[in-house]
Design a protein around this motif. Structure first.
Motif, PDB file in Angstrom:
ATOM      1  N   MET A   1       0.845  -1.183   0.000  1.00 30.98           N
ATOM      2  CA  MET A   1       0.000   0.000   0.000  1.00 30.98           C
ATOM      3  C   MET A   1       0.886   1.241   0.000  1.00 30.98           C
ATOM      4  N   PHE A   2       0.562   2.245  -0.856  1.00 29.24           N
ATOM      5  CA  PHE A   2       1.373   3.436  -0.991  1.00 29.24           C
ATOM      6  C   PHE A   2       0.576   4.665  -0.553  1.00 29.24           C
ATOM      7  N   VAL A   3       1.263   5.590   0.098  1.00 32.73           N
ATOM      8  CA  VAL A   3       0.666   6.872   0.471  1.00 32.73           C
ATOM      9  C   VAL A   3       1.122   7.913  -0.540  1.00 32.73           C
ATOM     10  N   GLN A  39      -1.342  -0.967   9.186  1.00 35.76           N
ATOM     11  CA  GLN A  39      -2.026  -1.505  10.359  1.00 35.76           C
ATOM     12  C   GLN A  39      -3.444  -0.949  10.466  1.00 35.76           C
ATOM     13  N   TYR A  40      -3.593   0.332  10.184  1.00 35.36           N
ATOM     14  CA  TYR A  40      -4.928   0.942  10.215  1.00 35.36           C
ATOM     15  C   TYR A  40      -5.834   0.259   9.197  1.00 35.36           C
ATOM     16  N   LEU A  41      -5.326   0.034   7.986  1.00 38.92           N
ATOM     17  CA  LEU A  41      -6.130  -0.613   6.949  1.00 38.92           C
ATOM     18  C   LEU A  41      -6.554  -2.009   7.382  1.00 38.92           C
ATOM     19  N   LEU A  42      -5.620  -2.781   7.955  1.00 40.91           N
ATOM     20  CA  LEU A  42      -5.936  -4.141   8.367  1.00 40.91           C
ATOM     21  C   LEU A  42      -6.957  -4.158   9.491  1.00 40.91           C
ATOM     22  N   HIS A  43      -6.751  -3.307  10.510  1.00 41.05           N
ATOM     23  CA  HIS A  43      -7.615  -3.330  11.693  1.00 41.05           C
ATOM     24  C   HIS A  43      -9.019  -2.800  11.420  1.00 41.05           C
ATOM     25  N   GLU A  50     -15.191  -2.002   3.047  1.00 42.21           N
ATOM     26  CA  GLU A  50     -15.393  -3.369   2.587  1.00 42.21           C
ATOM     27  C   GLU A  50     -14.158  -3.913   1.873  1.00 42.21           C
ATOM     28  N   VAL A  51     -14.004  -5.226   1.950  1.00 38.81           N
ATOM     29  CA  VAL A  51     -12.969  -5.937   1.217  1.00 38.81           C
ATOM     30  C   VAL A  51     -13.636  -7.075   0.466  1.00 38.81           C
ATOM     31  N   GLY A  52     -13.345  -7.192  -0.815  1.00 39.53           N
ATOM     32  CA  GLY A  52     -13.917  -8.267  -1.618  1.00 39.53           C
ATOM     33  C   GLY A  52     -12.848  -8.922  -2.470  1.00 39.53           C
ATOM     34  N   TYR A  53     -13.138 -10.123  -2.969  1.00 32.60           N
ATOM     35  CA  TYR A  53     -12.206 -10.862  -3.802  1.00 32.60           C
ATOM     36  C   TYR A  53     -12.893 -11.250  -5.103  1.00 32.60           C
ATOM     37  N   VAL A 134      -4.538  -9.559   2.180  1.00 28.27           N
ATOM     38  CA  VAL A 134      -5.312  -8.893   3.229  1.00 28.27           C
ATOM     39  C   VAL A 134      -5.041  -7.397   3.174  1.00 28.27           C
ATOM     40  N   ALA A 135      -5.971  -6.620   3.705  1.00 24.40           N
ATOM     41  CA  ALA A 135      -5.820  -5.170   3.699  1.00 24.40           C
ATOM     42  C   ALA A 135      -4.533  -4.778   4.415  1.00 24.40           C
ATOM     43  N   GLY A 136      -3.814  -3.822   3.841  1.00 20.71           N
ATOM     44  CA  GLY A 136      -2.550  -3.384   4.412  1.00 20.71           C
ATOM     45  C   GLY A 136      -1.350  -3.952   3.689  1.00 20.71           C
TER      46      GLY A 136
END
Length: 218
Positions: A1-3, A39-43, A50-53, A134-136
């Motif tokens: 993930m990039f800022v 960590q924020y994205l994952l938590h 939402e997260v989808g696949y 996973v997110a993050g």
């Protein structure tokens, strides 16, 4: 993930009267910002966003178990991806390998414990063999895969994540979120892939025999 650089610039500009930004502009700072953001994205995934696949076309082979044509290897090299602990104990006959390797006592019990007649074959899944995003920006890989013969003569595909804690309350937030992502991932795979795989989390008091029989169709 990039800022994005513009986002960082805006954040630092807002804080220019409160902190001396130039003291913190270095590679370590950028790395810590990235870690915190991931960590924020994952938590907060699955709750605040939402997260989808979605299934995409890609090559499956080679894998840690198969060559480019999908043929299983006669032998594989065991390393810490398969388990940080090895043992001279004898694995169950249905275990895919002739050597015992594991990361925790609950995994050792699964590999050397009482034989389950319904299990055709099962294996420890090496780290990074199944890369569930996973997110993050991280990935997640479960612990065991089982092929079980049902009373109707069909096959039940079961994936188990083994956790050496009493219940879900003992899991760290990172672990809870990764398991939740895996549940979403397998649900999407079952919907689009034409194959049914059940994903279950095993805790200290759970025995694989009980998990398998609960997962078996009535």
């Amino acid at each position: 993930m990039f800022v994005k650089m513009a986002t960082l610039h805006q954040a630092f500009f807002e804080l220019k009267e409160q902190i001396e930004i130039t003291r913190f502009m270095n590679e370590d700072t950028i790395r810590f910002i990235q870690q915190g953001f991931n960590q924020y994205l994952l938590h907060h995934s699955l709750s605040k966003f939402e997260v989808g696949y979605q299934k995409i076309s890609s090559k499956i082979h080679p894998t840690v178990l198969t060559d480019h044509q999908g043929k299983p290897f006669d032998e594989i090299e065991i390393n810490q991806d398969w388990g940080i602990i090895d043992s001279n104990a004898t694995p169950l006959e249905s275990f895919l390998f002739d050597k015992v390797f594991f990361d925790s006592q609950i995994e050792q019990q699964n590999i050397t414990g009482s034989e389950i007649q319904e299990v055709v074959v099962f294996t420890k899944i090496p780290k990074r063999a199944i890369k569930i995003p996973v997110a993050g920006g991280e990935t997640y890989s479960p612990d065991f895969a089982y092929i079980v013969k049902t009373c109707q003569g069909e096959s039940l595909n079961l994936v188990v994540e083994s956790k050496g804690v009493a219940d879900g309350a003992g899991l760290r937030q990172n672990e809870k979120q990764k398991i939740a992502h895996a549940e979403r991932w397998f649900a999407a795979m079952n919907k689009d892939g034409g194959i049914d795989v059940k994903f279950v989390t095993q805790f200290e008091q759970d025995r694989v025999a009980q998990i398998i029989r609960r997962a078996m169709p009535a």
